[in-house]
Structure formats: C-alpha cells, structure tokens
Scaffold this motif. Structure first.
Motif, short mmCIF file in Angstrom:
data_model
loop_
_atom_site.label_atom_id
_atom_site.label_comp_id
_atom_site.label_asym_id
_atom_site.label_seq_id
_atom_site.Cartn_x
_atom_site.Cartn_y
_atom_site.Cartn_z
N VAL A 110 0.83 -1.27 -0.10
CA VAL A 110 0.00 0.01 -0.16
C VAL A 110 0.91 1.13 0.06
O VAL A 110 2.21 1.31 0.34
N ALA A 111 0.24 2.66 -0.32
CA ALA A 111 0.87 3.69 -0.26
C ALA A 111 1.11 4.06 1.06
O ALA A 111 0.37 3.60 1.80
N ALA A 112 2.00 5.06 1.42
CA ALA A 112 2.17 5.51 2.90
C ALA A 112 0.84 6.03 3.40
O ALA A 112 0.60 5.82 4.65
N ASP A 113 -0.19 6.77 2.58
CA ASP A 113 -1.28 7.01 3.12
C ASP A 113 -2.43 6.30 3.03
O ASP A 113 -3.56 6.59 3.12
N GLY A 114 -2.05 4.93 2.59
CA GLY A 114 -3.14 4.06 2.45
C GLY A 114 -3.47 3.19 3.86
O GLY A 114 -3.15 3.65 4.80
N PRO A 115 -4.31 2.28 3.93
CA PRO A 115 -4.75 1.50 4.80
C PRO A 115 -3.72 0.75 5.59
O PRO A 115 -2.83 0.33 5.08
N GLY A 116 -4.06 0.22 6.73
CA GLY A 116 -3.35 -0.80 7.49
C GLY A 116 -2.65 -0.19 8.74
O GLY A 116 -2.90 0.76 9.25
N ILE A 117 -2.00 -1.31 9.37
CA ILE A 117 -1.30 -0.94 10.67
C ILE A 117 -0.22 -0.02 10.43
O ILE A 117 0.55 -0.47 9.97
N ILE A 118 -0.36 1.11 11.15
CA ILE A 118 0.65 2.12 10.92
C ILE A 118 1.85 2.05 11.92
O ILE A 118 3.18 2.20 11.43
N ALA A 119 1.47 2.16 13.13
CA ALA A 119 2.61 2.14 14.08
C ALA A 119 1.95 1.22 15.35
O ALA A 119 0.89 1.39 15.63
N SER A 120 2.79 0.53 16.17
CA SER A 120 2.31 0.16 17.38
C SER A 120 3.50 0.03 18.43
O SER A 120 4.69 -0.11 18.08
N ARG A 121 2.99 0.13 19.77
CA ARG A 121 4.18 -0.08 21.00
C ARG A 121 3.37 -0.72 21.83
O ARG A 121 2.24 -0.76 22.24
N LEU A 122 4.34 -1.85 22.39
CA LEU A 122 3.85 -2.56 23.55
C LEU A 122 4.99 -2.62 24.95
O LEU A 122 5.95 -2.09 24.53
N HIS A 123 4.18 -2.64 25.85
CA HIS A 123 5.33 -2.29 27.40
C HIS A 123 4.68 -3.64 28.12
O HIS A 123 3.52 -4.07 28.34
N ALA A 124 5.68 -3.90 29.14
CA ALA A 124 5.26 -4.77 30.34
C ALA A 124 6.14 -4.23 31.32
O ALA A 124 7.13 -3.79 31.21
N ASP A 125 5.66 -4.49 32.61
CA ASP A 125 6.44 -3.97 34.09
C ASP A 125 5.77 -4.90 34.72
O ASP A 125 4.96 -4.71 35.51
N GLY A 126 6.81 -6.13 34.99
CA GLY A 126 6.42 -6.99 35.97
C GLY A 126 6.52 -6.67 37.50
O GLY A 126 5.97 -7.42 38.63
N GLU A 127 6.90 -5.53 37.84
CA GLU A 127 7.04 -5.06 39.24
C GLU A 127 5.70 -5.10 39.90
O GLU A 127 5.63 -5.13 41.37
N HIS A 128 4.67 -4.65 39.09
CA HIS A 128 3.25 -4.46 39.54
C HIS A 128 2.50 -5.83 39.32
O HIS A 128 1.08 -5.61 39.55
N GLY A 129 2.84 -6.81 39.39
CA GLY A 129 2.33 -7.97 39.16
C GLY A 129 1.18 -8.40 40.35
O GLY A 129 0.13 -8.94 39.92
N ASP A 130 1.55 -8.11 41.45
CA ASP A 130 0.58 -8.29 42.54
C ASP A 130 -0.70 -7.34 42.35
O ASP A 130 -1.53 -7.35 43.55
N MET A 131 -0.94 -6.20 41.78
CA MET A 131 -1.84 -5.41 41.77
C MET A 131 -3.25 -5.82 40.95
O MET A 131 -4.22 -5.48 41.24
N LEU A 132 -2.76 -6.92 40.17
CA LEU A 132 -4.04 -7.41 39.26
C LEU A 132 -3.50 -8.67 38.83
O LEU A 132 -2.55 -8.84 38.01
N TYR A 133 -4.08 -10.02 39.36
CA TYR A 133 -3.44 -11.35 39.12
C TYR A 133 -4.51 -12.22 39.54
O TYR A 133 -5.58 -11.84 40.07
N VAL A 134 -4.12 -13.60 38.98
CA VAL A 134 -5.09 -14.91 39.40
C VAL A 134 -4.19 -15.65 40.35
O VAL A 134 -3.21 -15.77 40.44
N ASP A 135 -5.02 -15.97 41.56
CA ASP A 135 -4.14 -16.70 42.65
C ASP A 135 -3.97 -18.04 42.57
O ASP A 135 -4.22 -18.82 43.38
N GLY A 136 -4.00 -18.46 41.15
CA GLY A 136 -3.54 -19.83 41.01
C GLY A 136 -3.14 -20.10 39.87
O GLY A 136 -2.49 -19.20 38.94
N GLY A 137 -2.77 -21.48 39.40
CA GLY A 137 -1.96 -21.77 38.05
C GLY A 137 -1.45 -23.09 38.01
O GLY A 137 -1.25 -23.57 39.14
#
Ligand code: ACO
Length: 321
Positions: free
Chosen positions: A172-199
């Motif tokens: 596609v052209a630069a101004d055409g359709p599609g996914i243009i940009a993405s960013r992902l992050h993770a920070d395991g320091e705060h795992g205890d703020m939202l979790y499932v207590d099993g596994g």
C-alpha cells in the motif's frame, strides 16, 4: 510498503445478559454503585457449553464472513486470552479445527486485557516479514469462570465475549490503509496489583482474579496516555488527526481520564463498557466491531487501539481502516 490491512471484523457474545439489578440479587452491590464507579449497566455471562473456544470460533467465522473469505484463505491464527479452554492445547488450535483449517500456525498469546494488542502486533510482524499472508487475530475470554463471586470489588466489573480481525499483507501507499505503528510495554514489578491466585505450576488450581482497583486505575491512566503519545509520535500524527479511539473497555472513568489527558473529545472514543463490561482481551476487537457495524468507523478513518492489563502490560496500535 507492506502493511497489514484490516479486511474483516466479527464478534460474539454469550446468550445470557445479566443486568446490575440481577447481579445485586447475588452479590452485596447496587446498580447505582456499579454505574457511578464504572459506567457498566450489564454484562454477558457464558452459560454451560459456551467457552472461550466457542465464542472465539463464532467471532472468527463472523470476521471471515465480513471479509468474504473462507478458512482456506487463512495461514495464521493468533488468539489472545487469559481464560483458555484448557491449559493446553492452545485455544487457537481448537478454533482452527472448528473452522476446518489445517497445517498453518495457530497459537495463544497471554497478556490479559492488553492481549489483543499483543496478538495484533505479533500477527502484524509475521505478515510484514512474509511468514504469513492472511491472519485471523482473536481476543476471547470467559472471565466469569475465574471471578470470585463473593468478592464484590471484582465480580461486578467483568463480562465474557470475543472479537476478531482478519488482516492481510498488502502493498500500500504511505497514506493507504493498514497498521501504521504499534508499541507494547510490560512491567512485572506490579504483578501483585492484578493477578489470578492460582495456576498449573503453583497451586494446581485455576484460581480467582484479585485486584487492587485504585492502584490499577492510577497506573492505567498514566501508562495509556504515555503509550498513545509514543504511537502518535512514531506515526508523525497529532491527537487531532485521530478519527476514533477504540480503548480497552475497563471502566468509563479510565476512558474519560485518558481522553482528557490527551485532549481528545469523548465523542471520538468508542464506549461499549456500559453494555459488555470488561471483557479483557476481547474488549478492543468487540468494541471495534460494534463501531464498524453501526457505521461510526468508516473506510479511511484513522483509528487508535489501546489497552492495559495485568502484568502490567500495555500497548497501542494506530491503523487506517
Ligand atoms: N458494590 C458496592 N460497594 C462496593 C463495591 C460494589 N461492587 N465494590 C466496592 N465497594 C465499596 C468498598 O467496599 C468501599 O467501601 P468502604 O468505603 O465502606 O470501605 C467503597 O465501595 C469504595 O471502594 P473503592 O475500591 O475505594 O472504590 P473506587 O472508587 O476505587 O472504585 C473500582 C473501585 C471501580 C474497582 C476502581 O478502583 C476501578 O475502576 N479501578 C480500575 C480497575 C479496573 O478497571 N480493572 C480492570 C482490569 S485492568 C484494566 O483493564 C485496566
């Protein structure tokens, strides 16, 4: 340039819709409290026989129909979920089989509420590098099965459902359709703020959702505003260029606070948390499908997807529809 272009969307909800008033008969809560704190009025809850896999398959089939394709046209399935049908095999392989597909990669991604952003970015990278040509990307959950129905601080917030995208590698052209940009992050320091207590490797039991709601709220607004800024900068865009924001539907107040921080009017934000509650990885594709079907999201629109969830994990993607 090669981009992953969105060519179909679909979604699926369980048949049982549970209002706040109905929930208040089972749990010490009220319609007023839930509405005021979260904006939620109802949620869909999976009945016996309805699973993450069945909802995911229905959403994927709807997305294929929307794209005018069959499973024979697909060579990748990536499914985001924190509530797989089984510990293994991956629910994605069940969906592949149910749809009649064979002999192409199908796997699950676990990043809880930001799972769909992780799955979409993974599939996008595989399409752009030529590892696949057409993918079904799914977010599907049955969070009702991991809720502690005695804990009113969490059980009122979630619902079940699934949403799916079909994306295709196109030149596609630069101004055409599609996914243009993405960013992902993770920070395991705060795992205890939202979790499932099993596994499987700890208690051997599935476990239940545990959450420090106030802390999650605070981190969500900060992290989401920051990742939205990063994606806009990478795409060379301003907040005013965005036609629609399709956020993870956790809580109306998080959506409102994030939009305010970016100076975005709420009428550009797709809100479905009122009728679906928080469906974790399903919420972004589910909300996108609703806004596309009701005519809000049109071809050519610039759409920002964003989510934050347990881990913490968070991310955003900017696409042209
Ligand atoms: N019904 C009635 N009362 C309740 C309920 C309920 N369902 N839940 C809690 N309360 C009570 C509490 O017991 C407390 O009572 P007290 O003052 O007598 O002790 C009071 O309401 C206030 O409780 P808080 O937890 O302080 O309420 P808050 O205003 O922080 O709202 C909420 C709670 C809605 C969970 C909020 O913190 C929130 O939305 N956090 C974000 C969490 C979230 O969305 N997580 C989803 C996953 S992560 C993500 O998707 C981004």
């Amino acid at each position: 340039m090669i981009r992953s272009v969105l060519i179909g969307t679909g979604s699926a909800l369980p048949s049982d819709c549970v209002s706040n008033d109905e929930l208040a008969k089972r749990v010490d809560t009220s319609d007023e409290w839930i509405r005021e704190r979260t904006g939620i009025t109802q949620r869909y809850i999976a009945a016996e026989g309805e699973t993450t896999g069945t909802l995911a398959t229905a959403a994927a089939q709807a997305a294929l129909d929307d794209a005018g394709l069959s499973i024979a046209d697909i060579d990748l399935i990536v499914l985001a979920t924190a509530t797989p049908d089984n510990t293994f095999p991956a629910t994605a392989t069940k969906v592949q089989h149910q749809l009649g597909g064979k002999d192409f990669p199908a796997f699950d991604v676990a990043a809880v509420c930001s799972g769909f952003l992780y799955a979409l970015s993974t599939a996008d990278a595989m399409l752009r590098t030529g590892m696949a040509t057409r993918a079904i990307v799914i977010g599907a959950e049955t969070f009702s099965r991991i809720l502690d129905w005695e804990d009113r601080t969490t059980c009122v917030l979630f619902g079940d459902g699934a949403g799916a995208f079909v994306i295709e590698a196109q030149d596609v052209a630069a101004d055409g359709p599609g996914i243009i940009a993405s960013r992902l992050h993770a920070d395991g320091e705060h795992g205890d703020m939202l979790y499932v207590d099993g596994g499987p490797s700890t208690t051997g039991e599935v476990g239940k959702v545990r959450m420090k709601g106030r802390e999650v709220f605070r981190h969500a607004v900060t992290n989401l505003s920051s990742v939205l800024g990063e994606v806009l900068a990478e795409a060379g865009c301003q907040p005013g260029d965005i036609d629609w924001v399709v956020p993870h539907q956790a809580n109306f107040r998080i959506l409102d606070a994030t939009a305010r921080k970016l100076g975005l009017p709420m009428d550009k934000v797709v809100v479905t948390v009122d009728r679906h509650a928080n469906t974790s990885a399903a919420s972004v594709p589910l909300a996108f499908d609703v806004a596309k079907k009701d005519g809000r999201i049109q071809k050519g629109d610039l759409v920002m997807l964003e989510a934050m969830g347990g881990g913490f994990t968070w991310g955003a993607s900017l696409l042209r529809a």
